[in-house]
Design a protein around this motif. Sequence first.
Motif, PDB file in Angstrom:
ATOM      1  N   ILE A 145      -7.438  -4.960   0.371  1.00 38.06           N
ATOM      2  CA  ILE A 145      -8.562  -5.215   1.707  1.00 38.06           C
ATOM      3  C   ILE A 145      -7.953  -6.388   2.615  1.00 38.06           C
ATOM      4  O   ILE A 145      -8.309  -5.985   3.886  1.00 38.06           O
ATOM      5  N   MET A 158      -9.999   0.753   8.670  1.00 37.46           N
ATOM      6  CA  MET A 158      -8.861  -0.068   9.572  1.00 37.46           C
ATOM      7  C   MET A 158      -8.320   0.469  10.998  1.00 37.46           C
ATOM      8  O   MET A 158      -8.252  -0.221  11.642  1.00 37.46           O
ATOM      9  N   GLU A 159      -8.537   1.947  11.016  1.00 33.45           N
ATOM     10  CA  GLU A 159      -8.204   2.512  12.318  1.00 33.45           C
ATOM     11  C   GLU A 159      -9.326   2.829  13.172  1.00 33.45           C
ATOM     12  O   GLU A 159      -9.064   2.600  14.442  1.00 33.45           O
ATOM     13  N   TYR A 168       0.856  -1.147  -0.112  1.00 34.82           N
ATOM     14  CA  TYR A 168       0.062   0.239  -0.027  1.00 34.82           C
ATOM     15  C   TYR A 168       0.937   1.252   0.070  1.00 34.82           C
ATOM     16  O   TYR A 168       1.766   1.016   0.298  1.00 34.82           O
ATOM     17  N   SER A 220      -8.030   8.055  12.589  1.00 33.82           N
ATOM     18  CA  SER A 220      -9.510   7.363  11.830  1.00 33.82           C
ATOM     19  C   SER A 220     -10.159   8.316  11.064  1.00 33.82           C
ATOM     20  O   SER A 220     -10.733   7.986  10.284  1.00 33.82           O
ATOM     21  N   ALA A 269     -10.489   2.706   3.464  1.00 32.39           N
ATOM     22  CA  ALA A 269      -9.659   1.821   4.033  1.00 32.39           C
ATOM     23  C   ALA A 269      -9.049   2.262   5.442  1.00 32.39           C
ATOM     24  O   ALA A 269      -9.171   1.291   6.390  1.00 32.39           O
ATOM     25  N   TRP A 270      -8.370   3.262   5.325  1.00 37.00           N
ATOM     26  CA  TRP A 270      -7.881   3.874   6.597  1.00 37.00           C
ATOM     27  C   TRP A 270      -8.979   4.044   7.677  1.00 37.00           C
ATOM     28  O   TRP A 270      -8.688   3.630   8.855  1.00 37.00           O
ATOM     29  N   GLN A 310      -8.610  -4.389  -3.973  1.00 37.60           N
ATOM     30  CA  GLN A 310      -8.183  -3.267  -3.329  1.00 37.60           C
ATOM     31  C   GLN A 310      -9.510  -2.275  -3.141  1.00 37.60           C
ATOM     32  O   GLN A 310     -10.418  -2.374  -4.093  1.00 37.60           O
ATOM     33  N   MET A 317      -6.145  -4.224   5.049  1.00 36.03           N
ATOM     34  CA  MET A 317      -6.904  -3.449   5.912  1.00 36.03           C
ATOM     35  C   MET A 317      -7.573  -4.403   7.038  1.00 36.03           C
ATOM     36  O   MET A 317      -7.731  -4.048   8.211  1.00 36.03           O
ATOM     37  N   MET A 351      -6.985  -4.031  11.032  1.00 33.48           N
ATOM     38  CA  MET A 351      -8.163  -3.976  11.894  1.00 33.48           C
ATOM     39  C   MET A 351      -8.222  -4.933  13.043  1.00 33.48           C
ATOM     40  O   MET A 351      -8.445  -4.445  14.326  1.00 33.48           O
ATOM     41  N   MET A 389      -5.841   0.568  -1.227  1.00 34.87           N
ATOM     42  CA  MET A 389      -5.518  -0.384  -0.169  1.00 34.87           C
ATOM     43  C   MET A 389      -6.029  -1.852  -0.205  1.00 34.87           C
ATOM     44  O   MET A 389      -7.217  -1.734  -0.402  1.00 34.87           O
ATOM     45  N   ASN A 431      -8.338   4.210  -0.794  1.00 35.50           N
ATOM     46  CA  ASN A 431      -7.223   4.261   0.462  1.00 35.50           C
ATOM     47  C   ASN A 431      -7.858   4.827   1.497  1.00 35.50           C
ATOM     48  O   ASN A 431      -7.820   4.813   2.739  1.00 35.50           O
TER      49      ASN A 431
END
Length: 259
Positions: free
Chosen positions: A109, A50-51, A29, A94, A46-47, A40, A112, A116, A107, A43
């Motif tokens: 998956i 993930m966060e 990524y 986030s 995904a962030w 994917q 991610m 996560m 990104m 981005n």
Amino acid sequence: MNTYYTILISMAVIAVFVFIALFFLKAGYGYLSDTHWGPQINNKVAWILMESPAFLFALYYTLDFAGSGVDTGNGRTVLLVMIGFFLLHYFQRSFIFPLLMRGKSRMPIAIMLMGMTFNVVNAYLICGWLFREAPAGMYDDSWFYSPQFIIGTLIFFTGMGINLQSDHVIRHLRKPGDTRHYIPKKGFYKWVTSANYFGEFTEWVGYAILTWSPAGLLFAVWTFANLGPRAKSLTEKYEKEFGDEYRKLHKKHIIPFIW
């Protein structure tokens, strides 16, 4: 051994394997983006996905503790301030950092989902320590005046400042519409390839000190295990693209003057 410590020790062992594996497997990524990791998504999305679990889990755990009235034998204000630092970082990562991103990067998956999963487990370990596992009396109000809290807090916010400033440098390397790659040279990028990673690692070293906890230490170890090899891969990518122009800068990978 209870479930908490079983997970803690397991995560410490996994961190060693992750550190070694990432010298051979490049997390695809950002600047190292590729298609080998499968499907994917955007981005920014995904962030956030993930966060945000780390923030939401820690917030739920904190609100539950604050409203429970449970006496852990530790100062409630101290605990809330320390988890507040954690929440502050993850709120920014986030909900602010993704919205500031430029470009149309994607990104995988798979990456991610791995991020996560780590974030949920890590939030459980941090919250579990502060609100349940920490020895009674460890975090009374005098903790605010302890060398650990004062030094750790200074390091934590220094790292956060470096991280935010480094992200700003990266975002402004090129003008809208420009797709070329440039060498970042401002701020801590004078000394390392991955100044943003150095900032984040510094943050969690500070957090490990200010909480003086096995969960905080594990987070710092995991941060380096994940970001250290990636920083080295980024150096190699820059050297491949820019050649001697990059090599003659004599940058370290992630820790100034050391590595």
